[in-house]
Design a protein around this motif. Structure first.
Motif, short mmCIF file in Angstrom:
data_model
loop_
_atom_site.label_atom_id
_atom_site.label_comp_id
_atom_site.label_asym_id
_atom_site.label_seq_id
_atom_site.Cartn_x
_atom_site.Cartn_y
_atom_site.Cartn_z
N LYS A 149 46.98 46.00 39.72
CA LYS A 149 48.14 46.69 40.05
C LYS A 149 48.96 46.64 38.63
N PRO A 150 49.40 47.98 38.43
CA PRO A 150 50.24 47.97 37.09
C PRO A 150 51.69 47.11 37.13
N LYS A 151 52.02 46.41 36.08
CA LYS A 151 53.24 46.06 36.03
C LYS A 151 53.47 44.98 36.98
N LYS A 182 44.47 53.83 41.77
CA LYS A 182 44.50 53.37 43.18
C LYS A 182 43.30 54.17 44.09
N GLU A 183 42.87 55.38 43.63
CA GLU A 183 41.87 55.97 44.19
C GLU A 183 40.39 55.30 44.10
N ALA A 184 40.58 54.82 42.95
CA ALA A 184 38.78 53.94 42.99
C ALA A 184 39.23 52.60 43.83
N ALA A 185 40.09 51.87 44.08
CA ALA A 185 40.43 50.78 45.13
C ALA A 185 39.98 51.25 46.44
N ASP A 186 40.59 52.61 46.83
CA ASP A 186 40.54 53.19 48.21
C ASP A 186 39.13 53.70 48.49
N LYS A 187 38.52 54.05 47.31
CA LYS A 187 36.84 54.49 47.60
C LYS A 187 36.12 53.50 48.13
N ILE A 190 38.85 48.64 48.91
CA ILE A 190 39.38 47.32 48.34
C ILE A 190 41.09 47.54 48.65
N LYS A 191 41.43 46.65 49.58
CA LYS A 191 42.75 46.54 49.94
C LYS A 191 43.85 45.72 49.13
N LYS A 192 43.29 44.53 48.94
CA LYS A 192 44.18 43.69 48.25
C LYS A 192 43.59 43.44 46.73
N LEU A 193 44.81 43.66 45.95
CA LEU A 193 44.73 43.66 44.49
C LEU A 193 45.31 42.52 43.98
N PRO A 194 44.93 41.86 42.66
CA PRO A 194 43.75 42.34 41.99
C PRO A 194 42.36 42.00 42.63
N ALA A 195 41.24 42.66 42.20
CA ALA A 195 39.84 42.52 42.79
C ALA A 195 38.75 42.89 41.61
#
Length: 583
Positions: A149-151, A182-187, A190-195
Motif C-alpha cells: 500500500k502506498p503511504k 491495485k490491479e496487480a493484487a486483484d489479478k 491478494i486481499k491483504k497487503l503487503p504481500a
C-alpha cells in the motif's frame, strides 16, 4: 546547394544537446546491452510532451557524464508493451533490463537527474505497474514481487528491510520488484497487503501469511526454496484463469486433496515438474471442483489438462506413468497435434470461436485414430492459417443434438455456432481442406461473415476490396447497425466487395478503432474509415462503391489514424506531407 544543407544538418546533430529518437528495434537492443538507460516515452504532437522534452534535454549531457544513456521514442505499441497507455510522457529507467518508472514531476529536470543518478547508486527494489509486471513475468523465469500500500507505515518499514536482499536476489537470478498497483493484487486474488508473490516459470506462489514477512533472511531463504522446489505449485481459481489467459502453455492437474489416487498421481508427476519447466511448460495443480466442473472433469479426478493459447486438451492415459505423461506434454508443446476435448469444452469453443472443425470419433471406431493422424493432422496448420480451430472428441452428444448427425465418425464445421457436415471422402486431406476453406462453406447466407485476426489478414492479402465492420459484445448500437448493414451485404458482394465483421478487441486496437461500431473500407490494403451514419445502409453502400471506382492514379489523403495503421501494416510506404493551404 543541397549537400551543404545536409552537412549543416549533420554538424547540428553532432553538436546539439538533443535526446536521440530511436526505433523499437534499436530500443530493444539498448535495453538488452545497456547497464543504465533512461527512456522517455512521448508523443511528438503533444504539447505536454514537448514541454517535458525541452526541460529534460538540459540534463542530457549530465546523464552522459554519469554513464546513463538517454533516448526518447514515439511509438504507442512499444509504450503499451511496458504498460504505458494514456500517460504520456513517461520516463522509464532500465538497469540490467529491469524497468522502473519515474513518479515525479518531469518538468523539474534537477529532480529527474537526481532520481536517475540515485537509481545507479542505490539498491532500491524497482517499482512497476501491473502491465510491466506481466511483461517481466513472461520474460524472466524467476520473479519476486512485493505488493504494498502506498503511504502505509507497515509497507514502508517492510520495503526498508527487503531492500537489504535485493543484491542477493540479483546474484541468484531472481528479479525482485515492487508494485502499489491495485490491479496487480486483484489479478492474483491478494486481499491483504503487503504481500509477496514468487513467480517460477510464470506460476505464482504467495509467501505464507503466517510467516514473518519482516525477516528478510527468511524471505530470501523462501525465494531460493521456491526457485529450487520440485513440487507442483497449487493455484486457486483466479490464478489459474490468469495463467490460462496469459501463458502460451500451461499444464494443470485437477485433483482431490483427500483422494488416495490423487495423492499417488501427484507424487509421480512431481518427478517431471522440472522437466516440464525446461520445455517452458508451467505445471500447476488445482483442487477447485467448480473449475474442474467447467471442463466436465469433476467426476473423474485426478485429470490432467494441457492449455495452449487458452485451448485445453485432456490427457486420457495412465497418469501414474510419469514418463508417458512427460512425452505427451512435450509432444503437445513441440508438435502440431489435434486437441482432444470434452463435451463441456467443446460447447465453450463453439460459443466463443467463429470457426470450429470437429472430428467426432467414438471409442468404438477402429479407423478413427488412423484418419486423425494420417489425414486431419496433415491439414491442421492449413486450417490454423484460415482461422479454423480443429479438434477431436469421442463425445457424440453435440453432433446428435446440434448437427443432427446419426452416423459416426463425422466431420462437422461449426461456423458461428451453425453446423455444416462434411459429406465427402474422409481419407482425402486435400478434399477436406478444399471444402472447409471454401467461401460457400465459411459464409452464412444473408449475414455478414464474422472473421478472426488470421482470416482478416488473409482476406486483406487476397482481396482488393474489403469492408470491415468492427463491433463488440454488449453493444446495442452495434446490433442495430448490423441489422441495417446486412441488408446490403449481398449488394456489396455483387460489386466484388467482401463484407465482414470483426468482434475481437485486439484486432480493433491494431486498427486504432476506439468507438464502436466502426466501418473500415480497405482498397488494395489502403484503409479508410466511414464518417457518416452507419444506420443509413444506402449511403454506406454508395460510399463503398464510390471508393471502389475512384481513380487509381490519385495519391490517397490520410489522417493520422490511417497513417499509423499503414505504417504498421505496409512494408514500404511513401508519405507526402503538405500544407493544405499552400498546395
Amino acid at each position: 546547394m543541397v549537400e551543404e544543407e545536409v552537412l549543416k544538418w549533420l554538424i547540428h546533430q553532432k553538436s546539439a544537446d538533443e535526446i536521440e529518437d530511436v526505433s523499437d528495434v534499436v530500443l530493444d537492443n539498448m535495453i538488452d546491452s545497456s547497464s543504465f538507460l533512461a527512456v522517455l516515452f512521448y508523443d511528438r504532437d503533444d504539447p505536454k510532451s514537448q514541454e517535458v522534452l525541452k526541460e529534460l534535454e538540459n540534463i542530457d549531457d549530465e546523464c552522459d557524464e554519469k554513464g546513463i544513456l538517454f533516448v526518447k521514442i514515439d511509438d504507442d505499441s512499444v509504450a503499451k508493451g511496458y504498460g504505458i497507455d494514456d500517460e504520456l510522457p513517461t520516463l522509464v529507467y532500465f538497469e540490467n533490463r529491469i524497468p522502473s518508472v519515474y513518479q515525479g514531476d518531469l518538468t523539474n529536470e534537477d529532480r529527474v537527474l537526481e532520481w536517475l543518478v540515485r537509481q545507479t547508486q542505490t539498491d532500491e527494489i524497482e517499482e512497476v505497474s501491473h502491465e510491466m509486471l506481466d511483461s517481466l513475468i513472461e520474460r524472466h523465469n524467476y520473479v519476486a514481487v512485493l505488493m504494498y500500500k502506498p503511504k502505509d507505515k507497515n509497507s514502508d518499514k517492510l520495503l526498508k528491510e527487503l531492500e537489504h536482499i535485493d543484491d542477493d536476489c540479483d546474484e541468484k537470478g531472481i528479479v525482485f520488484l515492487k508494485t502499489d498497483d491495485k490491479e496487480a493484487a486483484d489479478k492474483y486474488g491478494i486481499k491483504k497487503l503487503p504481500a509477496i508473490l514468487f513467480f517460477r516459470f510464470q506460476v505464482p506462489t504467495q509467501y505464507p501469511p503466517s510467516a514473518d514477512i519482516m525477516n528478510e533472511e527468511a524471505v530470501l531463504k523462501w525465494f531460493v526454496g521456491q526457485q529450487e522446489t520440485e513440487e507442483i505449485e497449487p493455484v486457486n481459481s483466479r490464478t489459474l484463469r490468469s495463467l490460462v489467459d496469459n501463458s502460451p502453455s500451461v499444464a494443470v492437474l485437477f485433483y482431490d486433496p483427500s483422494g488416495k489416487t490423487s495423492s499417488a498421481v501427484l507424487k509421480d508427476l512431481e518427478e517431471i515438474d522440472d522437466d516440464a519447466d525446461r520445455y517452458d511448460i508451467p505445471f500447476v495443480k488445482c483442487d477447485d471442483l467448480a473449475v474442474a466442473k467447467e471442463f466436465g472433469l469433476a467426476d473423474e479426478l485426478p485429470r490432467l489438462v494441457y492449455f495452449e493459447n487458452r485451448l485445453p486438451t485432456v490427457y486420457e492415459e495412465d497418469l501414474t506413468d510419469e514418463q508417458r505423461v512427460l512425452e505427451w506434454l512435450i509432444k503437445q508443446k513441440t508438435e502440431d497435434t489435434v486437441e482432444e476435448v470434452t463435451d463441456e469444452i467443446l460447447e465453450e469453443l463453439i460459443r466463443e470461436r467463429e470457426y470450429v472443425l470437429v472430428w467426432f470419433a467414438p471409442d468404438s471406431c477402429k479407423e478413427c485414430a488412423d484418419i486423425l493422424h494420417r489425414v486431419l493432422e496433415t491439414i491442421d496448420d492449413d486450417t490454423d492459417e484460415h482461422g479454423i480451430l480443429l479438434v477431436t472428441t469421442d463425445d457424440q452428444g453435440i453432433a446428435k443434438s446440434r448437427a443432427k448427425v446419426t452416423k459416426f465418425p463425422a466431420l462437422v464445421l461449426f461456423r458461428n455456432g451453425e453446423p455444416v457436415t462434411y459429406r465427402g471422402d474422409m481419407k482425402k486431406p486435400e478434399a477436406i481442406l478444399k471444402w472447409v476453406t471454401a467461401e460457400e462453406t465459411l459464409d452464412s447466407p444473408d449475414t455478414i461473415e464474422v472473421v478472426n485476426a488470421r482470416m482478416l489478414a488473409k482476406m486483406l492479402e487476397s482481396s482488393p476490396y474489403v469492408a470491415v465492420l468492427f463491433t463488440k459484445d454488449r453493444c446495442g448500437e452495434c446490433d442495430k447497425v448490423l441489422v441495417e448493414l446486412e441488408r446490403i451485404d449481398h449488394l456489396a458482394e455483387k460489386e466484388d466487395i467482401d463484407f465482414v465483421k470483426v468482434r475481437d478487441p485486439a484486432v480493433a486496437v491494431e486498427y486504432n478503432v476506439e468507438a464502436f461500431p466502426a466501418l473500415m473500407y480497405v482498397r488494395h490494403r489502403f484503409p479508410q474509415f466511414y464518417e457518416g451514419s452507419l444506420r443509413d445502409e444506402d449511403a454506406v453502400l454508395q460510399w463503398l462503391i464510390d471508393n471502389k471506382v475512384a481513380k487509381e492514379d490519385v495519391i490517397e489523403p490520410v489522417d493520422r489514424r490511417m497513417l499509423e495503421v499503414l505504417m504498421g501494416d505496409v512494408e514500404h510506404l511513401v508519405v507526402f506531407f503538405y500544407d493544405g493551404d499552400d498546395c
